[in-house]
Design a protein around this motif. Structure first.
Motif, mmCIF file in Angstrom:
data_model
loop_
_atom_site.group_PDB
_atom_site.id
_atom_site.type_symbol
_atom_site.label_atom_id
_atom_site.label_comp_id
_atom_site.label_asym_id
_atom_site.label_seq_id
_atom_site.Cartn_x
_atom_site.Cartn_y
_atom_site.Cartn_z
ATOM 1 N N PRO A 271 0.750 -1.265 -0.079
ATOM 2 C CA PRO A 271 0.003 -0.006 -0.030
ATOM 3 C C PRO A 271 0.971 1.094 -0.034
ATOM 4 O O PRO A 271 0.385 2.245 -0.626
ATOM 5 C CB PRO A 271 -0.791 -0.291 1.353
ATOM 6 C CG PRO A 271 -0.953 -1.590 1.443
ATOM 7 C CD PRO A 271 0.299 -2.313 1.009
ATOM 8 N N THR B 35 -2.044 4.704 4.569
ATOM 9 C CA THR B 35 -1.186 3.360 4.589
ATOM 10 C C THR B 35 -0.551 3.115 5.718
ATOM 11 O O THR B 35 -0.412 2.139 6.168
ATOM 12 C CB THR B 35 -0.045 3.796 3.610
ATOM 13 O OG1 THR B 35 0.770 4.818 4.065
ATOM 14 C CG2 THR B 35 -0.739 4.014 2.060
ATOM 15 N N LEU C 34 -4.363 -2.479 0.000
ATOM 16 C CA LEU C 34 -3.927 -2.092 -1.262
ATOM 17 C C LEU C 34 -4.925 -1.595 -2.379
ATOM 18 O O LEU C 34 -4.809 -0.703 -2.899
ATOM 19 C CB LEU C 34 -2.965 -3.251 -1.978
ATOM 20 C CG LEU C 34 -2.311 -2.774 -3.302
ATOM 21 C CD1 LEU C 34 -1.251 -1.811 -3.138
ATOM 22 C CD2 LEU C 34 -1.574 -4.044 -3.879
#
Length: 128
Positions: free
Chosen positions: A3, A69, A75
């Protein structure tokens, strides 16, 4: 891809978009010989607004994307938010720079949706 690395790609693209828009302003300033403001030059006004609009929206949303993140957003969420926002910013810059209003309008909608998703995502992940 993590991510964080996905967010870094979107952050990088948005930085390059700001650079490109800034470069267009400076180029027009030089050719129009306008140091401050727009000097009544319509093209410089458009370029200045395209850059300023991007500078108003990009930083805070990219911070939100980065913060997501750090709270372990999946993701696919980073790609959804970053992709939507970045597509919106690109379309808006194109539409405003060329006066192609459908691109500008769609770009603004995608920008707002990406920004809204980042804001809600940061809050959701922080309290979850």
């Amino acid at each position: 891809m993590t991510p964080l690395s996905a967010a870094a790609v979107y952050i990088g693209i948005n930085i390059l978009l700001l650079f490109f828009l800034s470069f267009r302003v400076v180029g027009r300033r030089r050719s129009a010989k306008v140091s401050l403001g727009t000097g009544g030059d319509a093209d410089l006004e458009i370029r200045t607004r395209a850059h300023a609009n991007a500078a108003e929206y990009i930083p805070v949303t990219m911070i939100g994307l980065f913060v997501m993140t750090q709270f372990a957003a999946p993701l696919w969420v980073i790609h959804a938010v970053g992709g939507m926002f970045t597509t919106g910013r690109s379309l808006h810059a194109f539409g405003l720079s060329t006066t192609f209003l459908p691109a500008r309008a769609l770009g603004m909608v995608l920008t707002w949706l990406g920004m809204l998703a980042a804001g809600i995502g940061v809050i959701w992940l922080a309290v979850a």
